[in-house]
Design a protein around this motif. Structure first.
Motif, short mmCIF file in Angstrom:
data_model
loop_
_atom_site.label_atom_id
_atom_site.label_comp_id
_atom_site.label_asym_id
_atom_site.label_seq_id
_atom_site.Cartn_x
_atom_site.Cartn_y
_atom_site.Cartn_z
N SER A 31 24.47 -111.61 -44.83
CA SER A 31 23.66 -112.75 -44.39
C SER A 31 24.11 -114.05 -45.02
O SER A 31 23.82 -115.14 -44.52
CB SER A 31 22.18 -112.51 -44.70
N LEU A 32 24.82 -113.95 -46.13
CA LEU A 32 25.32 -115.16 -46.80
C LEU A 32 26.57 -115.71 -46.13
O LEU A 32 27.02 -116.80 -46.46
CB LEU A 32 25.61 -114.85 -48.28
N ALA B 198 34.09 -126.31 -47.70
CA ALA B 198 33.04 -126.98 -48.47
C ALA B 198 32.86 -126.28 -49.81
O ALA B 198 33.16 -125.10 -49.95
CB ALA B 198 31.72 -126.97 -47.70
N ILE B 199 32.37 -127.05 -50.80
CA ILE B 199 32.14 -126.52 -52.14
C ILE B 199 30.78 -126.98 -52.64
O ILE B 199 30.41 -128.14 -52.46
CB ILE B 199 33.22 -126.98 -53.14
N ALA C 229 23.01 -125.65 -48.37
CA ALA C 229 22.32 -124.98 -47.25
C ALA C 229 23.32 -124.38 -46.27
O ALA C 229 23.15 -123.25 -45.80
CB ALA C 229 21.40 -125.97 -46.54
N GLN C 230 24.36 -125.13 -45.98
CA GLN C 230 25.39 -124.65 -45.04
C GLN C 230 26.13 -123.46 -45.62
O GLN C 230 26.32 -122.45 -44.93
CB GLN C 230 26.38 -125.79 -44.77
N ILE C 231 26.52 -123.55 -46.88
CA ILE C 231 27.30 -122.49 -47.50
C ILE C 231 26.48 -121.21 -47.67
O ILE C 231 26.96 -120.10 -47.41
CB ILE C 231 27.86 -122.96 -48.86
N LYS C 232 25.22 -121.33 -48.11
CA LYS C 232 24.38 -120.16 -48.37
C LYS C 232 23.54 -119.75 -47.15
O LYS C 232 22.71 -118.86 -47.25
CB LYS C 232 23.44 -120.46 -49.55
N SER C 233 23.76 -120.39 -46.02
CA SER C 233 23.05 -120.06 -44.77
C SER C 233 21.54 -120.21 -44.90
O SER C 233 20.76 -119.42 -44.37
CB SER C 233 23.39 -118.63 -44.32
N TYR C 234 21.11 -121.25 -45.63
CA TYR C 234 19.68 -121.57 -45.73
C TYR C 234 19.27 -122.44 -44.55
O TYR C 234 20.03 -123.32 -44.13
CB TYR C 234 19.37 -122.32 -47.03
N THR C 235 18.07 -122.19 -44.03
CA THR C 235 17.54 -122.98 -42.93
C THR C 235 16.22 -123.61 -43.35
O THR C 235 15.38 -122.94 -43.95
CB THR C 235 17.32 -122.10 -41.68
N GLU D 268 33.02 -122.32 -49.25
CA GLU D 268 33.08 -121.81 -47.87
C GLU D 268 34.49 -121.98 -47.33
O GLU D 268 35.03 -123.09 -47.31
CB GLU D 268 32.09 -122.55 -46.98
N ALA D 269 35.09 -120.86 -46.92
CA ALA D 269 36.42 -120.93 -46.30
C ALA D 269 36.27 -121.41 -44.86
O ALA D 269 35.23 -121.23 -44.23
CB ALA D 269 37.09 -119.56 -46.34
#
Length: 396
Positions: A55-56, A87-88, A118-124, A214-215
């Motif tokens: 999910s991450l 992104a980092i 939020a983008q990297i950890k898939s938080y909404t 994030e790759a």
């Protein structure tokens, strides 16, 4: 004698000694239900961990610094320009932080990062907005709150614009995270997210030991990891280990794929260990069957002698006792499957335990129980078939 007749005789023998037969089955019942429940728990844990890691995002890379190094904004900008890196986000965290609003207070976990988190950890964000680059740059006292923390403090998730105190410092709530539920590590909704610059002041620390990267795509993960290693080697003054099998203890660079592989391997080992525990119970049950069958042979010595005297063949006696052993283990296996499913239902319903029951495990454990019955029934059956009819008829 027909097989059907032998089955009737074996069933009559089992039914005539209902209590003893049930007690004999107990080992098989406990063994089968143990295998189903324990392996189900192992597979449930494996699925939960795999889902949590997946999910991450499959493009996520985690950099953990075990030795302090100074990585500034310019370094992050340089890294972001490298091939494969999209992104980092640096991250610091702290647990058991006191939060308060009005008369209600609680403890929660702080996660602090930048606008890419939020983008990297898939938080909404379900309401409001996430922290921005401006929040980080100006050290604004704003936060994004998890649904569980919001309910604990305010009794509702409609809290955007409200203020709350974190370790005695007033913050404004700018967003509410979408609920992510619970996992093996606990609730994913009991947290607050702050700008990393604000959190550094709040927690009185400048040390950052975790970075999420994030790759650009799954195919570029290895490329991104290579550049990250080269950067860190240079930062620590180490030789280039990007393409070497040598490892260093100053840092760790792990992708989600490697984490998933490690987690799967660990949970598989746990499942195998739990299967072994259940298998031992089945073996104990098999020994119980052999013991009772030997007692049955002694009790029915005259019956066996009479049957052999009137023409029953050795093979017929052997098959009869093997059928009797397999009936006991088979019925025990069916009851074990029932209690296994019942135990799994109770565990999932009342104890919130993640249990995944595999059809292959159920079929395999049932077949194994019947096989155990046959194997441990061979010796008593063979002993019964070898009885001398004259000596058997004289037996008192």
């Amino acid at each position: 004698m027909r097989i059907s007749q032998l089955f009737k005789i074996a069933l009559f023998s089992v039914w005539s000694n209902k209590i003893r037969s049930f007690l004999t089955m107990l080992g098989i019942i406990i063994g089968i239900s143990s295998v189903i429940i324990l392996v189900g728990m192992g597979q449930g844990t494996q699925k939960e961990i795999s889902d949590q890691i997946s999910s991450l995002g499959t493009n996520l890379i985690t950099v953990s610094l075990t030795k302090t190094a100074t990585i500034d904004a310019q370094d992050l900008k340089e890294l972001k320009s490298k091939p494969g890196i999209k992104a980092i986000s640096p991250q610091i965290s702290s647990s058991n932080v006191n939060v308060k609003a009005g008369t209600k207070s609680s403890t929660t976990t702080i996660e602090a990062s930048n606008e890419n988190y939020a983008q990297i950890k898939s938080y909404t964000v379900s309401d409001g907005k996430f922290i921005t680059a401006r929040d980080v740059e100006n050290r604004y006292k704003v936060l994004v709150i998890g649904t569980e923390t919001a309910n604990n403090i305010f009794g509702t998730t409609n809290v955007v614009g409200e203020t709350m105190y974190v370790s005695g410092i007033q913050f404004k709530i700018v967003g509410v995270l979408k609920s992510a539920g619970t996992s093996t590590t606990g609730s994913s909704d009991d947290k607050i997210i702050l700008p990393i610059s604000t959190a550094q002041r709040l927690l009185k620390t400048s040390t950052i030991s975790t970075y999420y990267v994030e790759a650009k795509s799954q195919t570029q993960i290895d490329t991104a990891m290579s550049y990250l290693k080269m950067f860190l080697n240079k930062k620590y003054g180490l030789r280039n280990l990007a393409t070497s099998t040598t490892t260093d203890t100053d840092y760790r660079v792990l992708s989600q794929t490697s984490l998933l592989t490690t987690a799967t391997s660990t949970t598989k080992s746990m499942s195998n260990m739990l299967s072994g525990v259940g298998a031992i119970s089945l073996l104990v049950g098999g020994i119980g069957i052999m013991n009772i069958m030997l007692v049955s042979v002694i009790e029915r010595t005259k019956e066996i002698g009479t049957r052999k005297a009137i023409g029953a063949k050795r093979r017929t006696i052997l098959i009869q006792f093997l059928i009797e052993a397999s009936i006991i283990s088979g019925i025990g296996g069916l009851l074990g499957v029932f209690f296994g499913y019942a135990g799994a239902y109770i565990g999932k319903t009342f104890f919130a335990t993640s249990i995944v029951i595999s059809g292959n495990i159920v079929i395999g454990s049932f077949a194994f129980s019947v096989l155990i019955g046959l194997i441990f029934g061979i010796y008593p059956a063979n002993k019964a078939s070898k009885l001398n009819p004259i000596e058997a008829l004289r037996f008192q």
